[in-house]
Design an enzyme around this catalytic site. Structure first.
Site, mmCIF file in Angstrom:
data_model
loop_
_atom_site.group_PDB
_atom_site.id
_atom_site.type_symbol
_atom_site.label_atom_id
_atom_site.label_comp_id
_atom_site.label_asym_id
_atom_site.label_seq_id
_atom_site.Cartn_x
_atom_site.Cartn_y
_atom_site.Cartn_z
ATOM 1 N N ARG A 258 0.741 -1.306 -0.140
ATOM 2 C CA ARG A 258 -0.186 -0.055 0.051
ATOM 3 C C ARG A 258 0.846 1.345 -0.002
ATOM 4 N NH1 ARG A 258 -4.885 -1.730 4.369
ATOM 5 N NH2 ARG A 258 -5.241 -3.830 3.146
ATOM 6 N N ARG A 273 1.761 1.476 10.042
ATOM 7 C CA ARG A 273 1.299 1.844 8.859
ATOM 8 C C ARG A 273 2.505 1.996 7.988
ATOM 9 N NH1 ARG A 273 -3.384 4.803 7.537
ATOM 10 N NH2 ARG A 273 -3.669 5.364 9.779
ATOM 11 N N SER A 348 -10.568 -5.799 10.080
ATOM 12 C CA SER A 348 -11.941 -5.116 9.639
ATOM 13 C C SER A 348 -12.471 -6.153 8.723
ATOM 14 C CB SER A 348 -11.523 -3.852 8.704
ATOM 15 O OG SER A 348 -11.067 -4.451 7.534
#
Length: 431
Positions: A258, A273, A348
């Site tokens: 990402r 992150r 999630s």
């Protein structure tokens, strides 16, 4: 894609969903106009082909005197049909272009608002207290010889890292624990490719507004996945699945990439992150009427995994404005990070209803043997780097050691504590 019938019959529902997301309502009217234009183009093409067929029959029956005029009409109709078919192709493309721009319709139960408006459904476990100043996961990881950010940046740039010694063993332990629990729950384990074609990225809704997050290999026209959800969904593109026995479930392992565009200044220290991490992802194909119940099952498996890791967490219902393109509803599980004094997302799970399957043409046969569009759902079982960060912080001790949760011990040679300078022990073989 959303169901065109829903847009035609209940456009106000789709407009309300767009408003809830903070998205462009006018796209609904644009989609309706494109749909009408396509249907008109299809009708015109069908009518002209019917006339052409009649004209062809007329040529056979025409007298010598009539034949030149009849042939001229047949020739004109052939040209008109060709023109109509080209117009239909253009109308198809225009419809698809606007159709792809509209995200999934938000479920009625989803809370309103944006990123800061998620609703906490429950909090599980007690937030730990310490009789010393807690260290963050990087300080702990460096003392353990488990994380090396400096050399990660030297080799690959910022937001890259090495996991070394006990850190590497923690990665493998978490992967083994996640996969073993998934298999016990009936999931088929899959090692999924991290490079996929554009059709898989588009089909799962990761292009368009998410372009800035995605790494593209332009020379080969391939994308690096941000989650194995992409490959797992694409695995059954253009197929008809057998769902008679219930949902088809996969637990996919892959590296994930990402860009984290726009997130600078947020969680930049450490491995929370990052641009690359490994993950075990749950993915389900089911009948649309079973999707809501399957969503809760995925959430329950995520909770059981975090409980096995002895981590305090809370479950939040994500607000409409913070939903991904494909999701109609999404639950996050946020675990406690002591040095940040707050909960951070660890997992999630999203219910994508028929949105992805419609794009990828994934169907199943109903009781009457007719093909119907399937539903897809995804859920993170373990995003490994972020989970390691949380484990190190929550389970730290004053002397720099880290408590090993009981469930992880078999995969770490039975050790109860990670300690600076420890001798590495191989995993304990299963009996």
């Amino acid at each position: 894609m959303i169901d065109l019938r829903l847009v035609r019959e209940h456009p106000d529902v789709v407009r309300a969903s767009q408003r809830a997301r903070g998205a462009d309502e006018s796209l609904v009217d644009a989609l309706l106009a494109a749909d009408a234009a396509r249907r008109d183009a299809v009708k015109r093409g069908d009518d002209l082909r019917a006339e052409q067929k009649s004209a062809s029959q007329a040529v056979k029956k025409a007298t010598p005197e009539e034949r030149p005029a009849v042939l001229e009409r047949a020739k004109a109709l052939a040209a008109a049909v060709k023109e109509a078919e080209e117009a239909q192709r253009a109308a198809d493309a225009a419809l698809r272009e606007v159709h792809l721009r509209i995200p999934n319709v938000v479920a009625d139960e989803v809370p309103p608002g944006g990123e800061d408006d998620a609703v906490t459904l429950r909090t599980v476990g007690e937030v730990p207290t310490y009789d010393f100043e807690p260290r963050d996961h990087i300080e702990i990881g460096e003392k353990l010889g488990a994380i090396d950010m400096e050399r990660g940046a030297k080799v690959s740039g910022s937001r890259f890292y090495f996991l070394t010694g006990p850190g590497a063993l923690l990665e493998f332990a978490l992967a083994q624990l996640a996969i073993s629990r998934a298999v016990a729950a009936g999931f088929t384990p899959v090692v999924a490719p991290a490079l996929v074609k554009p059709s898989a990225m588009e089909g799962t809704g990761f292009l368009g507004e998410h372009d800035e997050e995605v790494y593209r290999i332009e020379r080969d026209d391939l994308y690096l996945v941000g989650t194995s959800e992409v490959a797992l969904a694409g695995m059954h593109a253009n197929e008809v699945l057998d769902l008679a026995a219930g949902p088809k479930r996969y637990a996919g392992w892959s590296s994930c990439f990402r860009r984290e565009a726009g997130s600078y200044g947020k969680d930049t220290r450490g491995i929370v992150r990052v641009h690359w991490f490994d993950k075990v992802e749950m993915f389900s194909f089911c009948r649309p009427e079973d999707a809501a119940a399957e969503h809760l099952r995925l959430l329950a498996w995520e909770e059981e995994f975090l409980q096995a890791l002895e981590l305090p967490y809370r479950v939040v219902d994500i607000a409409a404005g913070d939903l991904g393109t494909s999701a109609t509803r999404k639950y996050d599980i946020e675990a406690w990070f002591p040095t940040q004094g707050t909960y951070r997302e660890l997992t999630s799970t999203s219910d994508c209803t028929t949105f992805q399957a419609r794009r990828l043409t994934i169907r199943y046969r109903d009781e009457d043997g007719k093909n119907q569009t399937a539903a897809t759902l995804n859920g993170t079982l373990c995003a490994i780097a972020r989970t390691i960060a949380c484990l190190l912080e929550v389970h730290q001790r004053a002397d720099g050691s880290v408590h090993v949760p009981v469930a992880l011990r078999p995969w770490l040679g039975g050790v109860k504590l990670l300690t600076p300078g420890m001798t590495l022990v191989p995993p304990v073989p299963a009996a």
